[in-house]
Write a protein that holds these residues in place. Structure first.
Motif, PDB file in Angstrom:
ATOM      1  N   ILE A   1      37.902  31.976  36.228  1.00 34.95           N
ATOM      2  CA  ILE A   1      37.771  32.959  37.310  1.00 34.95           C
ATOM      3  C   ILE A   1      36.566  32.559  38.162  1.00 34.95           C
TER       4      ILE A   1
ATOM      5  N   PRO B   1      31.156  44.275  45.073  1.00 35.03           N
ATOM      6  CA  PRO B   1      32.421  44.521  44.379  1.00 35.03           C
ATOM      7  C   PRO B   1      33.380  43.341  44.555  1.00 35.03           C
ATOM      8  N   GLY B   2      33.991  42.997  43.476  1.00 32.85           N
ATOM      9  CA  GLY B   2      34.955  41.900  43.541  1.00 32.85           C
ATOM     10  C   GLY B   2      34.325  40.542  43.346  1.00 32.85           C
ATOM     11  N   GLN B   3      32.993  40.508  43.370  1.00 32.56           N
ATOM     12  CA  GLN B   3      32.349  39.213  43.176  1.00 32.56           C
ATOM     13  C   GLN B   3      31.664  39.184  41.821  1.00 32.56           C
ATOM     14  N   LEU B   4      31.946  38.179  41.011  1.00 28.06           N
ATOM     15  CA  LEU B   4      31.364  38.101  39.674  1.00 28.06           C
ATOM     16  C   LEU B   4      29.973  37.489  39.737  1.00 28.06           C
TER      17      LEU B   4
ATOM     18  N   THR C   1      26.095  44.402  42.134  1.00 29.19           N
ATOM     19  CA  THR C   1      26.758  43.184  42.594  1.00 29.19           C
ATOM     20  C   THR C   1      27.787  43.586  43.641  1.00 29.19           C
TER      21      THR C   1
END
Lengths: 94, 167
Positions: B167, B127-130, B125
């Motif tokens: 979030i 980074p920083g993105q869920l 994924t």
């Protein structure tokens, strides 16, 4: 090895093939409707096959229904109805 | 040996447990009891022949690790409940569908095809993105990461509309 579907006698509405599971209630509803309509059809309980036959039948089903889900009804090798869409089946065979 | 008929007592016993578990976690079994008993019978038959309760309306090859996603309740239940008001087989219905007295709709198969299931799972994924949004129950603080909040909070049974995006 040949896989022989079961045959139900009735009115000839073309080649009707039902791919089903013996435990599936939607498949049962579909069979009940076909019986009520008195049409001749073949059906196969895919879960009752050995693994090798299961794989080969599943590949056949996926040609008509890429998800390989049940029930899959194939009419004259062309029209495909996936799921117990009873109204659609009635319309196609009525 | 696989029995072809499950005794009604066995079906009732399993049904009672499933019903109580569903209620405890904010889910609802299909009130059409003939339909639901048929599904419970299928679950019992699958437990007997495969060793686990895989979905009676899906094809199993009898290999548990490949069927984890279709062991009831399946991985697709909640998304199907949110989108269609019923799970694929129709064992679970949403409360709103039950209140409307609607029968279980035909739910298209959400499970990927065998071919797609055999593809390597994508774990990468950005980074920083869920991969999923996180929802928070405003009543009890329960957090869950999924495409939409559950129909009811499994902890405090609060309705879907008490959830906020966290979030």
């Amino acid at each position: 090895m040949t896989i022989n579907p079961d045959h139900v006698d009735g009115i000839d509405k073309g080649k009707i093939m039902l791919y089903a599971l013996s435990t599936c209630i939607h498949c049962k509803q579909t069979r009940n409707l076909l019986d009520e309509l008195h049409v001749a059809y073949d059906y196969l309980y895919v879960d009752k096959l050995n693994k090798e036959d299961m794989n080969s039948v599943l590949m056949d089903i996926e040609k008509f229904n890429p998800r390989g889900s049940f029930p899959t009804l194939v009419i004259n090798n062309s029209k495909v109805i996936v799921g117990s869409r009873l109204d659609e089946i009635k319309e196609a065979l009525g | 040996m696989i029995s072809t008929v499950v005794s009604p007592e066995k079906v009732e016993r399993r049904l009672k447990i499933l019903d109580s578990e569903a209620k405890q976690s904010g889910y609802f079994l299909n009130p059409d009891m003939d339909f639901t008993r048929g599904l419970v019978e299928g679950l019992i038959l699958n437990a007997e022949r495969y060793g686990y309760e895989s979905c009676p309306c899906r094809l199993s090859f009898g290999e548990k690790e490949k069927d984890l996603d279709i062991i009831c309740p399946c991985d697709y239940r909640d998304d199907d409940l949110s989108e269609y008001g019923a799970c694929f087989c129709g064992l679970y219905l949403s409360e709103s569908l039950i209140n409307k007295n609607s029968p279980a709709p035909v739910v298209p198969e959400r499970r990927p095809s065998l071919h797609d299931r055999n593809l390597q799972p994508v774990n990468a994924t950005i980074p920083g993105q869920l991969p999923y949004p996180v929802f928070r129950c405003k009543v009890c603080g329960y957090l869950c990461a999924r495409t939409s909040p559950p129909e009811k909070c499994p902890i405090c049974k609060a309705d879907k509309d008490r959830f906020e995006i966290f979030i």
